[in-house]
Design a protein around this motif. Sequence first.
Motif, short mmCIF file in Angstrom:
data_model
loop_
_atom_site.label_atom_id
_atom_site.label_comp_id
_atom_site.label_asym_id
_atom_site.label_seq_id
_atom_site.Cartn_x
_atom_site.Cartn_y
_atom_site.Cartn_z
N LEU A 33 21.11 0.16 5.71
CA LEU A 33 21.11 -0.81 4.18
C LEU A 33 20.89 1.06 2.89
CD1 LEU A 33 20.67 -2.87 2.20
CD2 LEU A 33 18.01 -2.33 2.39
N VAL A 34 21.58 1.08 2.18
CA VAL A 34 21.11 2.29 1.43
C VAL A 34 20.27 1.99 0.31
CG1 VAL A 34 22.51 3.69 -0.01
CG2 VAL A 34 23.11 3.03 1.49
N GLY A 35 20.17 0.68 -0.86
CA GLY A 35 19.31 0.42 -1.07
C GLY A 35 19.20 -0.64 -1.78
N MET A 36 18.68 -1.21 -2.58
CA MET A 36 18.88 -2.22 -3.68
C MET A 36 19.55 -2.34 -4.97
SD MET A 36 17.39 -4.74 -1.39
CE MET A 36 16.97 -6.11 -2.11
N ALA A 37 20.32 -3.31 -4.94
CA ALA A 37 21.22 -3.61 -6.63
C ALA A 37 20.61 -4.58 -7.54
CB ALA A 37 22.67 -3.62 -6.33
N ALA A 38 20.70 -4.04 -8.59
CA ALA A 38 20.62 -4.98 -9.96
C ALA A 38 21.29 -6.10 -9.87
CB ALA A 38 20.79 -4.09 -11.31
N LEU A 48 22.14 1.22 -8.62
CA LEU A 48 21.79 1.62 -7.70
C LEU A 48 19.61 1.89 -7.48
CD1 LEU A 48 21.33 1.95 -3.90
CD2 LEU A 48 21.44 4.17 -4.46
N LEU A 49 18.98 0.56 -6.97
CA LEU A 49 17.48 0.57 -7.55
C LEU A 49 16.89 1.99 -6.89
CD1 LEU A 49 17.15 -2.89 -8.40
CD2 LEU A 49 17.46 -1.31 -9.38
N LYS A 50 16.21 2.43 -7.62
CA LYS A 50 14.68 3.06 -6.95
C LYS A 50 13.78 2.72 -5.97
CE LYS A 50 15.28 6.39 -10.23
NZ LYS A 50 13.63 7.44 -11.65
N ARG A 51 13.64 3.27 -4.79
CA ARG A 51 12.75 2.04 -3.83
C ARG A 51 11.31 1.51 -5.00
NH1 ARG A 51 12.45 2.39 1.41
NH2 ARG A 51 13.63 4.34 1.96
N VAL A 73 22.60 -6.22 -2.42
CA VAL A 73 21.78 -4.69 -1.94
C VAL A 73 23.17 -3.86 -1.68
CG1 VAL A 73 20.02 -5.35 -0.11
CG2 VAL A 73 23.17 -6.21 0.26
N ILE A 74 22.73 -3.24 -1.65
CA ILE A 74 24.13 -1.06 -1.52
C ILE A 74 23.86 -1.16 0.44
CG2 ILE A 74 25.21 0.27 -1.71
CD1 ILE A 74 24.29 0.20 -4.23
N VAL A 75 25.00 -1.38 1.22
CA VAL A 75 25.13 -1.09 2.43
C VAL A 75 25.70 0.21 2.82
CG1 VAL A 75 24.90 -3.35 3.39
CG2 VAL A 75 26.83 -1.65 3.31
N LYS A 106 15.71 -19.79 3.34
CA LYS A 106 17.23 -19.72 2.89
C LYS A 106 16.75 -18.12 2.75
CE LYS A 106 20.44 -22.53 2.23
NZ LYS A 106 22.02 -23.36 1.15
N VAL A 107 17.56 -16.95 3.11
CA VAL A 107 17.55 -15.86 2.95
C VAL A 107 19.24 -15.55 2.65
CG1 VAL A 107 17.44 -13.09 3.06
CG2 VAL A 107 15.56 -14.69 3.71
N ASN A 108 19.47 -15.12 1.57
CA ASN A 108 20.58 -15.09 0.72
C ASN A 108 20.94 -13.34 0.83
OD1 ASN A 108 21.45 -18.10 1.22
ND2 ASN A 108 20.48 -18.05 -0.65
N ILE A 109 22.02 -12.90 1.34
CA ILE A 109 22.38 -11.64 1.07
C ILE A 109 23.79 -11.78 0.85
CG2 ILE A 109 22.79 -9.46 2.39
CD1 ILE A 109 20.70 -10.34 2.78
N ASN A 110 23.62 -10.58 -0.65
CA ASN A 110 24.56 -10.84 -1.97
C ASN A 110 25.12 -8.83 -1.20
OD1 ASN A 110 25.19 -13.48 -3.37
ND2 ASN A 110 22.51 -12.45 -3.48
N VAL A 111 25.94 -8.76 -0.95
CA VAL A 111 26.45 -7.14 -0.74
C VAL A 111 27.40 -6.99 -1.88
CG1 VAL A 111 27.59 -5.55 0.80
CG2 VAL A 111 26.69 -7.21 1.94
N GLN A 112 26.73 -6.14 -3.20
CA GLN A 112 27.28 -5.04 -3.59
C GLN A 112 27.75 -3.99 -4.10
OE1 GLN A 112 26.33 -7.18 -7.14
NE2 GLN A 112 26.29 -8.67 -5.36
N GLY A 113 28.00 -3.33 -2.95
CA GLY A 113 28.80 -2.16 -2.55
C GLY A 113 28.40 -1.70 -1.36
N VAL A 114 29.30 -0.74 -1.28
CA VAL A 114 29.46 0.11 -0.29
C VAL A 114 28.83 2.09 -0.61
CG1 VAL A 114 30.29 0.80 2.48
CG2 VAL A 114 30.57 -1.30 1.51
N ARG A 115 27.88 2.16 0.05
CA ARG A 115 27.75 3.98 -0.46
C ARG A 115 27.57 4.95 0.58
NH1 ARG A 115 24.46 4.05 -5.64
NH2 ARG A 115 26.37 3.00 -7.04
N VAL A 116 28.05 5.84 0.68
CA VAL A 116 28.87 6.82 1.76
C VAL A 116 27.04 7.73 1.56
CG1 VAL A 116 29.62 9.11 2.76
CG2 VAL A 116 31.11 7.14 2.10
#
Length: 118
Positions: A33-38, A48-51, A73-75, A106-116
């Motif tokens: 996980l790179v981080g959370m997305a708005a 990409l949100l700060k920690r 999330v952003i993976v 439930k825990v639903n994951i919404n992948v908003q992006g992929v980052r290097v």
Amino acid sequence: MPGKLTNKFGTIIIDDQVLASIAGASAMECYGLVGMAAKSAAGGLVELLKREQSSKGVKVLTEDDTIVIDLFVIVEFGTRISVVANNIIEKVKYNIEHLTGMNVKKVNINVQGVRVEK
């Protein structure tokens, strides 16, 4: 509506923001996980949100004593998205149930992006 637990001594009310903070912090511990997305990705732009702001990428809905959590999330590029998502789901579900005593429906994951990741 905040989470509510009742026992013989009284009622415990846990605000949705507290649940979102626990979920965000738990998710950030997961590999891949790179981080959370708005939550609002208007116009296709993902922030990409700060920690410290990780709870802003979490939406919590409480119904009686059960919780439904949506994570945005952003993976990391090169990781298997399904494995990362399953790890996040298990970690968030365990931590919320362990720390609050409430049931996670439930825990639903919404992948908003992929980052290097560097």
